[in-house]
Write an enzyme that holds these catalytic residues in place. Structure first.
Site: not given
Ligand code: NAD
Ligand code: TDX
Length: 349
Positions: A186, A131-133, A160, A83, A36-37, A196, A255, A12, A156
């Protein structure tokens, strides 16, 4: 030409970072390394796949000898490491997968970078995206600062946090020039529909229940993914080595409130009566160990690097909904096959 390795570029956030760097920096060659998981999808990057400064490499960061060879072959000048296994619910059912990719995979990259750069760190950079988590869960008040102590609560966030500690340890011990950023939730195009907002967009479209964990009163801060990619560009180029930057949207939502707003936007887009989609909201069993509230103080990146979000939340949400509604084929592909099994197991239906 500088050689930049971006890991997780088929995911993403990574896909938006790859697009931005390929289009903006013709003097860089971008190598997108991704296993490409289930979360990786190259359909997302069709518009850049023919670019002369772009190469996709399929591979797993857990495979140390493969990573070593890749660094030997290409002699990267920099790494932007995204990744990861990224979904909290999946980390609850399979924590070890998160240890492998997020911890061991990160250490493999650190080792290869340290080895090929030897002691010549001039104009090199290892940028780790986090991540902020990692900071844990807030009560009703307060914000996460860069100086906030780590207190991860889910498998998770523990994985991280561990990877962040390794990155800082390599900076301290081997003087590796690292930078780290910790970002809030994001949202935007290309997000896998286990998270979500895209899960609810998909379900509203298909008239399926919208599962809200617990009472829906958990709070998250939301940032449009393209603004995160802009912040990553700023930090990679202007951030100080050894520093951490928090990135956030100044945009907290409960939420339940965010899903209700999404329902209203979807009603408008789908030509449904106002209130129609809200009827799909269904309260389900809470997530185990569900963090109550995340909120970022993003003043450091704002004051020092001049970054701030470019979009108002309502505008970003509409853009996101429009993208999902006009990319049905993408959604069909990612929700076929294994997604159905995941969904059934997670939501028992
Ligand atoms: P995502 O799950 O959408 O994408 C992860 C990508 O990593 C995928 O393309 C997957 O194929 C690849 N991947 C997974 N395991 C791998 C491996 N062993 N080797 C090579 N590639 C691999 O994740 P995202 O939401 O795009 O998050 C990207 C980064 O940002 C992560 O490090 C996540 O912790 C961080 N992050 C995400 C959010 C969020 O809200 N999504 C917020 C803050 C930080
Ligand atoms: O079905 C759902 N119902 C629901 O109430 C899902 C999937 C989530 N939720 C809640 C859980 C969280 O409080 O919504 C909130 C957002 O959930 P997610 O989208 O799973 O995100 P979150 O757990 O907050 O984590 C995300 O933000 C920080 C990303 O997945 C992480 O990769 C990032 O680091």
């Amino acid at each position: 030409m500088k050689k930049l390795l971006i890991t997780g570029g088929a995911g993403f956030i990574g896909s938006h970072v790859v697009r931005l760097f390929v289009n903006k920096y013709s003097d860089y060659h971008i190598y997108n390394l991704d296993a490409l998981t289930y979360a990786g999808n190259l359909e997302t990057l069709k518009d850049v796949e023919e670019a002369p400064n772009y190469t996709f490499v399929k591979g797993d960061i857990v495979d140390a000898s493969f990573i070593d060879e890749l660094f030997d072959t290409h002699q990267f000048d920099g790494v932007v490491h995204l990744a990861a296994e990224s979904h909290v619910d999946r980390s609850i059912s399979d924590p070890l997968a998160f240890v492998r990719t997020n911890v061991i995979g990160t250490v493999n990259l650190l080792n290869s970078a340290k080895r090929i750069w030897a002691d010549n760190f001039d104009r090199k950079r290892f940028y780790h995206i986090s991540t902020d988590e990692v900071y844990g869960s807030l009560g009703e008040t307060g914000f996460f600062l860069e100086s906030t102590s780590y207190d991860p609560q889910s498998p998770y966030s523990a994985s991280k946090a561990s990877s962040d500690h390794f990155v800082r340890a390599y900076a301290n011990t081997y003087k590796l020039p690292v930078v780290i950023s910790n970002c809030s939730n994001n949202y935007g195009p290309n997000q896998f529909p286990e998270k979500l907002l895209p899960l609810c967009i998909h379900n509203i479209k298909n008239n399926k229940p919208l599962p809200i964990y617990g009472k829906g009163d958990n709070i998250r801060d939301w940032l449009y993914v393209v603004d995160h990619a802009r912040a990553i560009d700023d930090i990679y180029h202007k951030g100080q080595a050894g520093e951490t930057y928090n990135i956030g949207g100044f945009n907290e939502w409960k939420n339940l409130d965010i899903v209700e707003l999404l329902c209203d936007v979807m009603d408008k887009k789908l030509g449904r009566e106002v209130g129609e989609s809200r009827k799909l909201i269904t309260f389900v069993k809470d997530r185990a160990g569900h963090d109550k509230r995340y909120a970022i103080d993003a003043s450091k990146i704002k004051d020092e690097l001049g970054w701030e979000p470019s979009l108002q939340f309502e505008e970003g949400l509409e853009k996101t909904v429009d993208w999902y509604l006009s990319n049905q084929e993408w959604l069909d592909h990612v929700t076929s096959g294994d997604y159905k099994n995941y969904y059934k197991k997670q939501y028992q239906q």
